[in-house]
Design a protein around this motif. Structure first.
Motif, PDB file in Angstrom:
ATOM      1  N   ALA A 279      46.213   7.490 -30.347  1.00  0.00           N
ATOM      2  CA  ALA A 279      44.718   7.860 -30.311  1.00  0.00           C
ATOM      3  C   ALA A 279      43.987   7.121 -29.081  1.00  0.00           C
ATOM      4  N   ALA A 280      44.625   6.044 -28.735  1.00  0.00           N
ATOM      5  CA  ALA A 280      44.211   5.160 -28.016  1.00  0.00           C
ATOM      6  C   ALA A 280      44.499   5.771 -26.475  1.00  0.00           C
ATOM      7  N   SER A 281      45.693   6.205 -26.291  1.00  0.00           N
ATOM      8  CA  SER A 281      46.192   6.690 -25.093  1.00  0.00           C
ATOM      9  C   SER A 281      45.415   7.979 -24.800  1.00  0.00           C
ATOM     10  N   ILE A 282      45.312   8.846 -25.832  1.00  0.00           N
ATOM     11  CA  ILE A 282      44.543  10.109 -25.492  1.00  0.00           C
ATOM     12  C   ILE A 282      42.941   9.794 -25.022  1.00  0.00           C
ATOM     13  N   ASN A 283      42.379   8.819 -25.701  1.00  0.00           N
ATOM     14  CA  ASN A 283      40.883   8.272 -25.360  1.00  0.00           C
ATOM     15  C   ASN A 283      40.966   7.864 -23.908  1.00  0.00           C
ATOM     16  N   LEU A 284      42.149   7.069 -23.504  1.00  0.00           N
ATOM     17  CA  LEU A 284      42.028   6.545 -22.212  1.00  0.00           C
ATOM     18  C   LEU A 284      42.296   7.445 -21.116  1.00  0.00           C
ATOM     19  N   TYR A 285      43.064   8.524 -21.349  1.00  0.00           N
ATOM     20  CA  TYR A 285      43.252   9.545 -20.298  1.00  0.00           C
ATOM     21  C   TYR A 285      42.037  10.418 -20.025  1.00  0.00           C
ATOM     22  N   GLU A 286      41.143  10.357 -21.278  1.00  0.00           N
ATOM     23  CA  GLU A 286      40.066  10.992 -21.289  1.00  0.00           C
ATOM     24  C   GLU A 286      38.851  10.280 -20.667  1.00  0.00           C
ATOM     25  N   GLN A 287      39.192   8.957 -20.395  1.00  0.00           N
ATOM     26  CA  GLN A 287      38.307   8.037 -19.609  1.00  0.00           C
ATOM     27  C   GLN A 287      37.063   7.733 -20.919  1.00  0.00           C
ATOM     28  N   TRP A 288      37.609   7.493 -21.960  1.00  0.00           N
ATOM     29  CA  TRP A 288      36.696   6.918 -23.250  1.00  0.00           C
ATOM     30  C   TRP A 288      37.074   5.636 -23.412  1.00  0.00           C
ATOM     31  N   PRO A 289      37.131   4.620 -22.779  1.00  0.00           N
ATOM     32  CA  PRO A 289      37.745   3.216 -22.923  1.00  0.00           C
ATOM     33  C   PRO A 289      37.061   2.672 -24.374  1.00  0.00           C
ATOM     34  N   ALA A 290      35.924   2.719 -24.660  1.00  0.00           N
ATOM     35  CA  ALA A 290      35.398   2.165 -25.956  1.00  0.00           C
ATOM     36  C   ALA A 290      36.057   2.704 -27.295  1.00  0.00           C
ATOM     37  N   LYS A 291      36.330   4.112 -27.102  1.00  0.00           N
ATOM     38  CA  LYS A 291      37.147   4.820 -28.283  1.00  0.00           C
ATOM     39  C   LYS A 291      38.626   4.207 -28.069  1.00  0.00           C
ATOM     40  N   ALA A 292      39.167   4.036 -27.021  1.00  0.00           N
ATOM     41  CA  ALA A 292      40.615   3.724 -26.870  1.00  0.00           C
ATOM     42  C   ALA A 292      40.442   2.134 -27.509  1.00  0.00           C
ATOM     43  N   HIS A 293      39.657   1.319 -27.057  1.00  0.00           N
ATOM     44  CA  HIS A 293      39.666   0.221 -27.596  1.00  0.00           C
ATOM     45  C   HIS A 293      39.601  -0.068 -28.987  1.00  0.00           C
ATOM     46  N   GLU A 294      38.706   0.825 -29.554  1.00  0.00           N
ATOM     47  CA  GLU A 294      38.482   0.781 -31.183  1.00  0.00           C
ATOM     48  C   GLU A 294      39.673   1.388 -31.942  1.00  0.00           C
ATOM     49  N   ALA A 295      40.335   2.306 -30.981  1.00  0.00           N
ATOM     50  CA  ALA A 295      41.793   2.636 -31.970  1.00  0.00           C
ATOM     51  C   ALA A 295      42.786   1.651 -31.864  1.00  0.00           C
ATOM     52  N   ALA A 296      42.865   0.935 -30.655  1.00  0.00           N
ATOM     53  CA  ALA A 296      43.896   0.062 -30.755  1.00  0.00           C
ATOM     54  C   ALA A 296      43.722  -1.040 -31.516  1.00  0.00           C
ATOM     55  N   VAL A 297      42.486  -1.651 -31.825  1.00  0.00           N
ATOM     56  CA  VAL A 297      42.270  -2.565 -32.789  1.00  0.00           C
ATOM     57  C   VAL A 297      42.394  -2.219 -34.040  1.00  0.00           C
ATOM     58  N   LYS A 298      42.213  -0.988 -34.378  1.00  0.00           N
ATOM     59  CA  LYS A 298      42.227  -0.305 -35.843  1.00  0.00           C
ATOM     60  C   LYS A 298      43.920  -0.469 -36.006  1.00  0.00           C
ATOM     61  N   GLY A 299      44.537   0.108 -35.155  1.00  0.00           N
ATOM     62  CA  GLY A 299      46.012   0.170 -35.328  1.00  0.00           C
ATOM     63  C   GLY A 299      46.657  -1.464 -35.318  1.00  0.00           C
ATOM     64  N   LEU A 300      46.112  -2.355 -34.572  1.00  0.00           N
ATOM     65  CA  LEU A 300      46.402  -3.394 -34.855  1.00  0.00           C
ATOM     66  C   LEU A 300      46.301  -4.211 -36.204  1.00  0.00           C
ATOM     67  N   ALA A 301      45.139  -3.544 -36.577  1.00  0.00           N
ATOM     68  CA  ALA A 301      44.810  -4.269 -38.243  1.00  0.00           C
ATOM     69  C   ALA A 301      45.837  -3.865 -39.222  1.00  0.00           C
ATOM     70  N   GLU A 302      46.520  -2.586 -38.839  1.00  0.00           N
ATOM     71  CA  GLU A 302      47.439  -2.090 -39.873  1.00  0.00           C
ATOM     72  C   GLU A 302      48.912  -2.206 -39.537  1.00  0.00           C
ATOM     73  N   ALA A 303      49.213  -2.759 -38.273  1.00  0.00           N
ATOM     74  CA  ALA A 303      50.679  -2.975 -38.028  1.00  0.00           C
ATOM     75  C   ALA A 303      51.053  -4.092 -38.807  1.00  0.00           C
ATOM     76  N   PRO A 304      52.385  -4.024 -39.177  1.00  0.00           N
ATOM     77  CA  PRO A 304      53.077  -5.213 -40.048  1.00  0.00           C
ATOM     78  C   PRO A 304      53.085  -6.415 -39.290  1.00  0.00           C
ATOM     79  N   ALA A 305      52.788  -7.400 -40.068  1.00  0.00           N
ATOM     80  CA  ALA A 305      52.773  -8.879 -39.334  1.00  0.00           C
ATOM     81  C   ALA A 305      53.976  -9.230 -38.503  1.00  0.00           C
ATOM     82  N   GLY A 306      53.889  -9.524 -37.270  1.00  0.00           N
ATOM     83  CA  GLY A 306      55.213  -9.809 -36.439  1.00  0.00           C
ATOM     84  C   GLY A 306      55.995  -8.643 -35.973  1.00  0.00           C
TER      85      GLY A 306
END
Length: 382
Positions: A279-306
């Motif tokens: 989702a972050a990549s798709i939003n970035l290439y469509e020049q929607w950086p705010a949505k891309a950042h939101e997706a990245a943060v959302k993914g970091l919250a779910e990624a297994p620790a370490g």
């Protein structure tokens, strides 16, 4: 669990732990929140009810005191074979029924022949004082303590029911090789992604995604359900990339979102993180950086620790910052590089090294051509 015992256990939990009735009902079933949500979705499928978007977050809100909508109240009452009053969603203002141990409610009332006054009661009072909430719950369930023979008969039949419940818990409509075949299909589709035309791969993956959806509408055990949700999520994540490659942004974002939701239902944090990376990549290439950042943060919250996937997601946040926040880019960039001690994750059969190429695009967006050239050459040499 026999219904006659669930009210007893729930009342005991409420009495000793102080939880709300709705939470007590889940605990007396021995379910985690995730298992309770999965059981509700299974009930919807089994009874052909309208599909719902029930999530763990909503369930936790209800346990905290938020009142469900009427439709969800109906579903939860079906799930626990109870009414809104017993689940704590409503109050009962009707007159209390007469106690079966008494012939009346007046002070002069007498006990039935052969009965003795229950401990904690007084014939001088106008109503019987219940010994504990447990005793009230037993009577509501039809197991009056004053009738041990009847109670024994109920419990004897309940034992037979328990055997049937256990048999049904292992019942499934999935063939013995269905899950293995699905796992193989996901692996083969991932291998095909970088080697075959996106249009051809998209049609094949979508066809199998529909097949998994049909599996999810059939009968399966809870562990099988989690596996099926994970397969559905991985297929949707791949469809998100393929739709992006084919130039359809809306479809790409829709499948990335579905992959994230399926991952949550399966309790698969890594899948959720990969979905938000797409989702972050798709939003970035469509020049929607705010949505891309939101997706990245959302993914970091779910990624297994370490997990090394945090490298890629942090890099996505760097690119989003470069496109939208020049001042925040430097801090994010250095934070991402500090994670390079972790091995970069693998996807589609090859190493993913986001910090070798992402800086080049980031510096292009920042208008720093020389920096972009240097990082691009560095990526090429690797």
């Amino acid at each position: 669990m026999p219904l006659a015992l669930t009210a007893v256990i729930a009342a005991e939990i409420e009495d000793h732990c102080g939880h709300r009735p709705f939470k007590c009902r889940r605990l007396d079933m021995g379910w985690t929140v995730a298992q309770a949500v999965a059981a509700a979705h299974q009930l919807v499928a089994d009874e052909g009810l309208t599909k719902v978007g029930l999530s763990e977050r909503s369930w936790k809100d209800w346990e905290a005191g938020v009142l469900p909508s009427p439709d969800y109240q109906d579903l939860l009452c079906r799930l626990f074979a109870a009414n809104p009053v017993l689940l704590g969603f409503a109050r009962d203002y009707s007159p209390m029924p007469a106690d079966p141990l008494w012939n009346g409610t007046e002070a002069s009332a007498t006990l039935p022949a052969g009965q003795t006054i229950a401990r904690g009661t007084s014939p001088a009072g106008t109503v019987e004082v219940a010994e504990t909430k447990r005793r009230d719950a037993v009577k509501l369930a039809g197991l009056a303590l004053a009738a041990p023979v009847a109670a024994a008969q109920v419990l004897q039949q309940a034992a037979a029911e328990a055997v049937e419940f256990t048999r049904k818990a292992g019942a499934t409509s999935l063939g013995s090789g269905t899950l293995d075949h699905s796992s193989l299909a996901v692996t083969e589709f991932n291998h095909a992604y970088p080697l075959k035309p996106p249009k051809a791969v998209f049609g094949a993956v979508l066809g199998y995604r529909r097949k998994v959806d049909r599996f999810l509408r059939g009968g399966y055990t809870l562990p099988q359900g989690r596996e099926l949700r994970a397969f559905a999520g991985w297929l949707s994540e791949l469809l998100a990339w393929l739709a992006h490659d084919l130039g359809n942004v809306r479809t790409g974002v829709a499948f990335a979102t579905d992959a994230f939701v399926q991952g949550q239902q399966a309790g698969h944090g890594q899948l959720c993180a990969w979905a938000m990376d797409a989702a972050a990549s798709i939003n970035l290439y469509e020049q929607w950086p705010a949505k891309a950042h939101e997706a990245a943060v959302k993914g970091l919250a779910e990624a297994p620790a370490g997990h090394s996937l945090t490298v890629r997601l942090q890099a996505q946040a760097v690119r989003a910052a470069a496109s939208d926040d020049a001042e925040g880019f430097t801090a994010a960039f250095h934070a991402a590089y500090r994670l390079l001690v972790l091995r970069s994750p693998r996807r589609f059969g090859m190493d993913v090294l986001p910090l070798t190429s992402y800086p080049a695009t980031s510096f292009i967006w920042l208008g720093q051509a020389e920096q972009a050239r240097q990082h691009a050459e560095h990526a090429r040499d690797l």
